[in-house]
Motif scaffolding. Structure first.
Motif, PDB file in Angstrom:
ATOM      1  N   LEU A  91     -11.381  18.432  31.809  1.00 58.47           N
ATOM      2  CA  LEU A  91     -11.522  17.929  30.443  1.00 58.47           C
ATOM      3  C   LEU A  91     -12.996  17.780  30.069  1.00 58.47           C
ATOM      4  CD1 LEU A  91     -10.186  16.821  27.883  1.00 58.47           C
ATOM      5  CD2 LEU A  91     -10.151  14.559  28.976  1.00 58.47           C
ATOM      6  N   VAL A  92     -13.787  17.212  30.957  1.00 56.22           N
ATOM      7  CA  VAL A  92     -15.214  17.018  30.674  1.00 56.22           C
ATOM      8  C   VAL A  92     -15.939  18.357  30.617  1.00 56.22           C
ATOM      9  CG1 VAL A  92     -17.376  16.078  31.571  1.00 56.22           C
ATOM     10  CG2 VAL A  92     -15.292  14.693  31.621  1.00 56.22           C
ATOM     11  N   LEU A  93     -15.639  19.246  31.551  1.00 51.40           N
ATOM     12  CA  LEU A  93     -16.279  20.563  31.537  1.00 51.40           C
ATOM     13  C   LEU A  93     -15.976  21.299  30.238  1.00 51.40           C
ATOM     14  CD1 LEU A  93     -15.576  21.784  35.202  1.00 51.40           C
ATOM     15  CD2 LEU A  93     -17.780  21.085  34.250  1.00 51.40           C
ATOM     16  N   GLY A  94     -14.722  21.244  29.809  1.00 54.31           N
ATOM     17  CA  GLY A  94     -14.345  21.928  28.572  1.00 54.31           C
ATOM     18  C   GLY A  94     -14.976  21.311  27.340  1.00 54.31           C
ATOM     19  N   LEU A  95     -14.934  19.978  27.252  1.00 49.54           N
ATOM     20  CA  LEU A  95     -15.507  19.298  26.090  1.00 49.54           C
ATOM     21  C   LEU A  95     -17.017  19.503  26.008  1.00 49.54           C
ATOM     22  CD1 LEU A  95     -13.468  15.973  26.224  1.00 49.54           C
ATOM     23  CD2 LEU A  95     -13.454  17.612  24.338  1.00 49.54           C
ATOM     24  N   ASN A  96     -17.689  19.424  27.144  1.00 49.00           N
ATOM     25  CA  ASN A  96     -19.138  19.567  27.148  1.00 49.00           C
ATOM     26  C   ASN A  96     -19.564  20.991  26.801  1.00 49.00           C
ATOM     27  OD1 ASN A  96     -21.758  20.340  28.807  1.00 49.00           O
ATOM     28  ND2 ASN A  96     -21.881  18.145  28.396  1.00 49.00           N
TER      29      ASN A  96
END
Length: 234
Positions: A91-96
């Motif tokens: 989730l963090v990798l995608g959002l960032n």
């Protein structure tokens, strides 16, 4: 220097599937968010553009490590449940990286010559049809090289997931091997570098194939566009 090489390689390879899973999941989410936010920033609606810009600037302007800790440690205190570490990392990798990808999409769409937009409008194509049939096929070719760089950066960022106990390559090296084989840390880190390099090369090869495919796809409507612009005298 290369004592226990086989043991080190085997241990690090145990973390490779999770590195690949985190990278693959992050790439899928990055692509989705890049196109949604990138096209939203080109919307006629001021509120849609504002919300897209808040997302892009918010995620680009803050630390990825803090984002990871926030999603994994802080958000559960607010919502009452905690994500599985791997899913929190994806989730963090995608959002960032989606925030960076949004600018790639916006820039590529804006780079399409204005005449193509006008020709599509003259054919009475709706906004969605103009984007899908005329603009994106041309813009996509320009997006592939910067997306290649972005995906490689995402792969390298996947090492941050070791901070939330995801047993990927970096976790296996730093948390499992180095404490037990301190004197051979150089060998361990060298193998880790090579593994990440190999995965980066795989991404590059795949993206080059995608670029060739995109160029062929863009070439199919090119004949129609040339006919349209010719008839319109553009």
């Amino acid at each position: 220097m290369f004592d226990n090489f086989e043991l080190f390689l085997t241990t690090l390879l145990r973390g490779a599937p999770l590195t690949v899973a985190a990278t693959g999941g992050g790439i899928v989410l990055t692509i989705l968010l890049s196109f949604v936010a990138g096209l939203a920033m080109l919307s006629r609606s001021r509120w849609v553009r504002f919300l897209a810009r808040v997302y892009v600037e918010g995620w680009r302007g803050t630390s990825e490590v803090v984002q990871l800790f926030w999603i994994y440690f802080a958000v559960p205190l607010l919502v009452g449940f905690q994500l599985v570490p791997l899913w929190a990392g994806i989730l963090v990798l995608g959002l960032n990286h989606g925030a960076y990808g949004a600018e790639i999409v916006r820039g590529a769409v804006n780079a399409v010559p204005r005449a193509q937009h006008e020709g599509a409008i003259a054919l009475n194509l709706g906004p969605a049809q103009r984007i899908r049939k005329v603009i994106l096929p041309q813009a996509f070719v320009e997006m592939v090289p910067p997306f290649n760089n972005l995906f490689i950066q995402l792969l390298k960022s996947s090492s941050l997931l070791s901070l939330i106990t995801v047993t990927e390559i970096t976790n296996q090296g730093v948390q499992v091997l180095v404490p037990n084989y301190t004197g051979q840390a150089l060998t361990i880190f060298l193998i880790m570098l090579v593994l990440y390099l190999i995965l980066s090369l795989v991404i590059t090869v795949v993206m080059r194939l995608v670029e060739r495919w995109a160029a062929r796809v863009a070439g199919r409507p090119a004949t129609a566009r040339a006919r349209v612009t010719g008839e319109l005298g553009i």
